[in-house]
Design an enzyme around this catalytic site. Structure first.
Site, short mmCIF file in Angstrom:
data_model
loop_
_atom_site.label_atom_id
_atom_site.label_comp_id
_atom_site.label_asym_id
_atom_site.label_seq_id
_atom_site.Cartn_x
_atom_site.Cartn_y
_atom_site.Cartn_z
N SER A 16 0.80 -1.23 0.00
CA SER A 16 0.00 0.00 0.00
C SER A 16 0.83 1.27 0.00
O SER A 16 0.28 2.36 -0.08
CB SER A 16 -0.94 0.00 1.22
N HIS A 33 1.73 3.96 6.84
CA HIS A 33 1.10 4.86 5.89
C HIS A 33 1.55 6.29 6.12
O HIS A 33 2.26 6.58 7.08
CB HIS A 33 -0.44 4.78 6.01
N ASP A 82 -7.58 5.95 5.37
CA ASP A 82 -7.61 4.75 6.20
C ASP A 82 -8.83 4.63 7.10
O ASP A 82 -8.89 3.73 7.93
CB ASP A 82 -6.35 4.71 7.08
#
EC number: 3.4.21.89
Lengths: 179, 205
Positions: free
Chosen positions: A56, A96, A122
């Protein structure tokens, strides 16, 4: 007749030498443990080294990259930084980027994250009813990385038998060899 | 044992077989090691020298040095265990001071452990039982990837507190044959010579 030649060294040992072999094994484990705890103290993070588990964050990080984290309280989190956080109730750390931050005067923050390679933020991953992350969810901020090495950790997690076999072989090797 | 005769014979046989296949201690088997493994070579030479002094001359091994080393290592392992358990019971940020303490004290064992290469401290008891015991110390060194083995013996007179030492350096090829078996007779000759040099000095002085 069984000839277990590799055991010859051990068979010639007296009680003290046998205890020393076990101690040797213990020292190696303790050294590894102390290095890990030492890193924890120095970086301030509960998990100073993590492995990227998903794609990701491509093209910045790929699955299997090893990340080095720090988590010093004095350094404020800013938008654009890559943070590793854990969602309450789940064990797996997520890597992230920070998208938005709300900051109070006393330093409390609420922030939102999104993976570079994901199309949405998210919020879908957070706990039910949770819309923002807080400082306490942060494991650390990424400071450096080594590519690909973490693949071994992923393999060991996917095939736990492999992990136990490797650890057993290493353990036996240390116990049966004299220094 | 009140067993039927057939049963007894079978038990004896099983017992003998197990004993033959799996006799644990092999003190009398000649020492065979991998001749290219430096650590194994040094260890077997050290053990053989120990054997000569203890079995041939009947000296009594003094375990204080070895026990001291074992104790220090055990203590540092304990530090590591304490750190592990404390961190488990009080999750990370609170356990920081305890962890820091353990992490700093752990490397101390490297500093405390003496690097003197002494592998045997033995005591020569006076046969008459009158004089205090003499102390023998053996230390050795074998550099990595080198074949020159140095054995140093030191003698401390119990009564006069006089200290003498002597050593020899030889290639390990002198003591091991082609297959890596230790030729005990050869080695014993050298160790005996070393020992006798120190005892004869005692007599002349």
């Amino acid at each position: 007749m069984l000839s277990l030649d590799f055991l010859d060294d051990v068979r010639r040992m007296n009680k003290r030498q046998l205890y020393y072999q076990v101690l040797n094994f213990g020292m190696i484990v303790s050294s590894a443990l102390m290095i890990w705890k030492g890193l924890m103290v120095v970086t301030g993070s509960e998990s100073p080294i993590v492995v990227v588990l998903s794609g990701s964050m491509e093209p910045a990080f790929h699955r299997g990259d090893l990340l080095f984290l720090t988590n010093h309280v004095e350094e404020p989190i800013r938008v654009g930084e890559i943070v590793v956080f854990k969602i309450e109730g789940r064990d797996i750390p997520i890597v992230h980027r920070v998208l938005k931050i709300h900051e109070k005067e006393n330093g409390d923050i609420k922030f939102l994250t999104k993976g570079d390679n994901n199309s949405v933020d998210d919020r879908g991953l957070y706990k039910r009813g949770q819309h923002w992350l807080e400082k306490k969810d942060v494991v650390g901020r990424a400071r450096g990385f080594v590519p690909y090495i973490g693949i071994v950790t992923i393999l060991m997690n996917d095939y736990p038998k492999f992990k136990y076999i490797v650890l057993c072989m290493l353990g036996l090797f240390v116990l049966l060899q004299r220094e | 044992m009140n067993l039927k005769p057939g049963r007894r014979k079978k038990n004896c046989l099983t017992h003998l077989t197990v004993k033959c296949i799996f006799q644990w201690r092999i003190d009398e088997k000649p020492v065979k090691i991998d001749k290219w493994d430096g650590a194994a070579v040094k260890n077997s030479l050290d053990d053989a020298a120990k054997k000569v002094l203890i079995e041939k001359y009947g000296y009594v091994e003094n375990f204080n040095l070895v026990d001291g080393r074992l104790f220090i290592c055990t203590v540092s392992c304990l530090f590591a265990i304490v750190a592990l358990v404390w961190d488990y019971l009080h999750p990370f940020p609170e356990s920081k001071p305890v962890l820091a303490c353990c992490v700093i004290s752990y490397p101390l064992h490297y500093i405390i452990m003496s690097k003197k290469n002494i592998f045997l401290v033995a005591v020569q008891k006076d046969p008459a039982g009158m004089d205090p015991d003499h102390t023998w110390q053996l230390s050795s060194s074998l550099k990595r990837f080198d074949d020159q083995y140095t054995l140093k013996a030191s003698f401390t007179d119990g009564k006069t507190k006089q200290y003498r030492e002597t050593e020899f350096t030889k290639s390990v090829g002198v003591f091991f044959d082609e297959n890596g078996t230790l030729v005990m007779d050869q080695y014993e000759k050298y160790v005996t010579k070393l020992h006798d040099t120190l005892t004869s000095e005692k007599k002349t002085k």
